[in-house]
Design an enzyme around this catalytic site. Sequence first.
Site, short mmCIF file in Angstrom:
data_model
loop_
_atom_site.label_atom_id
_atom_site.label_comp_id
_atom_site.label_asym_id
_atom_site.label_seq_id
_atom_site.Cartn_x
_atom_site.Cartn_y
_atom_site.Cartn_z
N SER A 107 -6.53 9.16 30.84
CA SER A 107 -7.38 10.34 30.59
C SER A 107 -8.29 10.17 29.38
O SER A 107 -8.70 11.14 28.77
CB SER A 107 -6.50 11.57 30.41
OG SER A 107 -5.67 11.40 29.26
N GLY A 108 -8.61 8.90 29.03
CA GLY A 108 -9.59 8.68 27.98
C GLY A 108 -11.00 8.79 28.56
O GLY A 108 -11.18 9.30 29.68
N LYS A 163 0.17 9.82 31.02
CA LYS A 163 1.60 9.83 30.67
C LYS A 163 1.90 10.67 29.43
O LYS A 163 3.04 11.04 29.19
CB LYS A 163 2.12 8.41 30.48
CG LYS A 163 1.56 7.67 29.28
CD LYS A 163 2.12 6.26 29.21
CE LYS A 163 1.47 5.50 28.08
NZ LYS A 163 1.92 4.11 28.00
N GLY A 172 -16.23 4.56 14.87
CA GLY A 172 -17.57 4.03 14.56
C GLY A 172 -18.64 4.60 15.45
O GLY A 172 -19.63 5.15 14.98
N GLU A 190 -23.00 -1.84 12.41
CA GLU A 190 -21.66 -2.44 12.36
C GLU A 190 -21.79 -3.95 12.45
O GLU A 190 -22.87 -4.48 12.74
CB GLU A 190 -20.77 -1.87 13.47
CG GLU A 190 -20.37 -0.42 13.18
CD GLU A 190 -19.40 0.14 14.20
OE1 GLU A 190 -18.29 -0.41 14.33
OE2 GLU A 190 -19.75 1.12 14.86
N HIS A 204 -8.73 -5.76 14.15
CA HIS A 204 -9.73 -5.11 13.30
C HIS A 204 -9.39 -5.45 11.85
O HIS A 204 -8.23 -5.37 11.45
CB HIS A 204 -9.70 -3.60 13.52
CG HIS A 204 -10.93 -2.91 12.98
ND1 HIS A 204 -11.18 -2.81 11.63
CD2 HIS A 204 -11.97 -2.33 13.61
CE1 HIS A 204 -12.34 -2.17 11.46
NE2 HIS A 204 -12.84 -1.88 12.65
N ARG A 243 -15.83 -9.82 13.34
CA ARG A 243 -14.49 -9.32 13.01
C ARG A 243 -13.44 -10.39 12.87
O ARG A 243 -12.56 -10.31 12.01
CB ARG A 243 -14.03 -8.37 14.11
CG ARG A 243 -14.65 -7.06 13.98
CD ARG A 243 -14.07 -6.08 14.94
NE ARG A 243 -14.87 -4.90 14.75
CZ ARG A 243 -14.86 -3.85 15.53
NH1 ARG A 243 -14.08 -3.83 16.58
NH2 ARG A 243 -15.62 -2.82 15.25
N HIS A 278 -6.35 -4.26 17.57
CA HIS A 278 -7.34 -3.20 17.82
C HIS A 278 -7.79 -3.12 19.27
O HIS A 278 -7.85 -2.04 19.84
CB HIS A 278 -8.54 -3.48 16.91
CG HIS A 278 -9.61 -2.43 16.93
ND1 HIS A 278 -9.36 -1.12 16.63
CD2 HIS A 278 -10.94 -2.52 17.20
CE1 HIS A 278 -10.49 -0.42 16.71
NE2 HIS A 278 -11.46 -1.25 17.08
N ARG A 335 -15.29 -9.10 21.02
CA ARG A 335 -16.16 -7.96 21.35
C ARG A 335 -17.05 -7.57 20.17
O ARG A 335 -16.61 -7.51 19.03
CB ARG A 335 -15.28 -6.75 21.73
CG ARG A 335 -16.04 -5.50 22.04
CD ARG A 335 -15.10 -4.40 22.42
NE ARG A 335 -14.18 -4.06 21.37
CZ ARG A 335 -14.41 -3.15 20.43
NH1 ARG A 335 -15.52 -2.44 20.43
NH2 ARG A 335 -13.52 -2.92 19.49
N LEU A 347 -16.82 1.74 23.86
CA LEU A 347 -17.06 3.08 24.45
C LEU A 347 -18.18 2.97 25.48
O LEU A 347 -18.14 3.60 26.53
CB LEU A 347 -17.43 4.09 23.36
CG LEU A 347 -16.28 4.61 22.47
CD1 LEU A 347 -16.81 5.57 21.42
CD2 LEU A 347 -15.19 5.29 23.29
C1 SIN Z 1 -14.88 0.78 14.02
O1 SIN Z 1 -15.29 1.93 13.88
O2 SIN Z 1 -14.82 -0.03 13.11
C2 SIN Z 1 -14.39 0.37 15.36
C3 SIN Z 1 -15.45 0.39 16.35
C4 SIN Z 1 -15.12 -0.54 17.48
O3 SIN Z 1 -14.04 -1.10 17.51
O4 SIN Z 1 -15.97 -0.74 18.34
#
Ligand code: SIN
Length: 507
Positions: free
Chosen positions: A12-13, A34, A47, A112, A228, A274, A335, A370, A376
């Site tokens: 449900s995300g 769940k 982010g 970012e 992360h 990262r 992460h 990634r 998202l």
């Molecule tokens: C973050 O806000 O640092 C994470 C964003 C992401 O993992 O895409």
Amino acid sequence: MKQDYRLIVIGSGISGLFVALESRKLGPVLVLTKGSIEDCNTAWAQGGIAAAVGPLDSPEQHLADTIAAGAGLVDVAAARVLCYEAPSRIRDLVEYGVAFDSPGGELALGREAAHSRARVLHAGGDQTGAAIETTLAAAAATPGITILDHTIATGISTAGGAVTGVEAVDLAAGEGLSFEAPAVVIATGGAGWLYSHTTNPDVATGDGIALAYEAGAELADLEFYQFHPTAFRGDGAPPFLISEAVRGEGAVLRNAAGEAFMAGYHPLGDLAPRDIVARAIVAEMRAAGSENVFLDCTVARGVDLAARFPAIFAFCQGQGIDMRSAPIPVAPAAHYLMGGVRTDTFGRTTVPGLFAVGEAACTGVHGANRLASNSLMETVVFGKRTVECLGEAPRGAERDPRAIVDGVDGGPAPGHGTLQALMWDFAGIERSHEGLERALGTATGWANSPARPTREWHELREMGTLARLMLKAALLRTESRGAHYRSDYPEQDDRHWARRQVFRRGN
Ligand code: SIN
């Protein structure tokens, strides 16, 4: 009791709710979750969501950054879809009611790591995921969509190799349920809870990925787990991310001696990819014998930290830290899983009628690492395309002829308290043959845990199944690339390893 639906969505995300909303015109949709509806990684995403919507940006530039971050393994066709369709999906989210931060009427775009442009849209400052989740959850409270919370999917039913429905357990009643549908979408997110330190909520146990595998779907890229660099680290503190966007606003990492160190590791300094930042932090912690490094936000001049990062600010205040004047203790944490259920760019897995979207899926768009805030965005881009082919007769994606056909090994089920520690120690930021092999023997036992109708037992089995495959994939890849770092094979080996690993279950 059997019930029929046009589509069953597990999770449900953002992936699950977006697919449910977009597909409800086709017939009744069931969403199984769940936990409660907002128990998902999406609600924790800070982010933002990446899209080339700025005047100085372009989908081609976004694509170039995505490919560069992925360390030679990005599926370029999938990444092209992602970057070119992203701006249209932002419009969809706005239509659903997501209010992206737009001071003075102009979309605010954050920066970012490894993005060559400011292209990260955000909402509520650092509460982007929560804003999206709340908006979509409100929209999904509509006729045509049934949401069953505290109901865990325990199996994908198939007949003649195609999907027929889902087996589940109502956790409150402890009662088994059967649902029928010609299409099922796995939207269960990632698997951060395989590790002792994570930025994920406790629902992120990878069950949907394991269920798909058990139903015959292929899994890919499982050796690539992103750590992360900056999760809050403090005694007894709950998992909490300190967004990369804070470094995007100028904050600087410092070691135990107070020295800024990232410039010594990469030309992009604190905004290096990262995997590089995470390994640099581990090296600094090891050299100092410390449990964390520090994120110094006092140098982010001209930024109202409380307004730009209200959730992080409040969390730190709750931990006794005023980020405007004191450094935040941070360390890497699990992460995001780049791998998952292998799909084409329409969410199709290799099992007809079975689809996967979001972190549970693997289109190959992230390669070995990634790019921030592409996660998202992939949910809505590939979610939309999944819905496009739901109206067609179910057909699976093509099988990968080079897939590793994996047998189910035997072995006893040990207690489950140590699974996360095992994964953290041996399949974490640094791996080696010896550690991976040792962990593999133990994880195999978890995969064989007896089935019992509780969430814990079900999760344990599925975590064991996924952990075992992640360990196998990491063991086989005898090189270092992106998020997968082998201390015994520290170099990237393009001659042998410029390729992906795919697993399929044997009989
Ligand atoms: C973050 O806000 O640092 C994470 C964003 C992401 O993992 O895409």
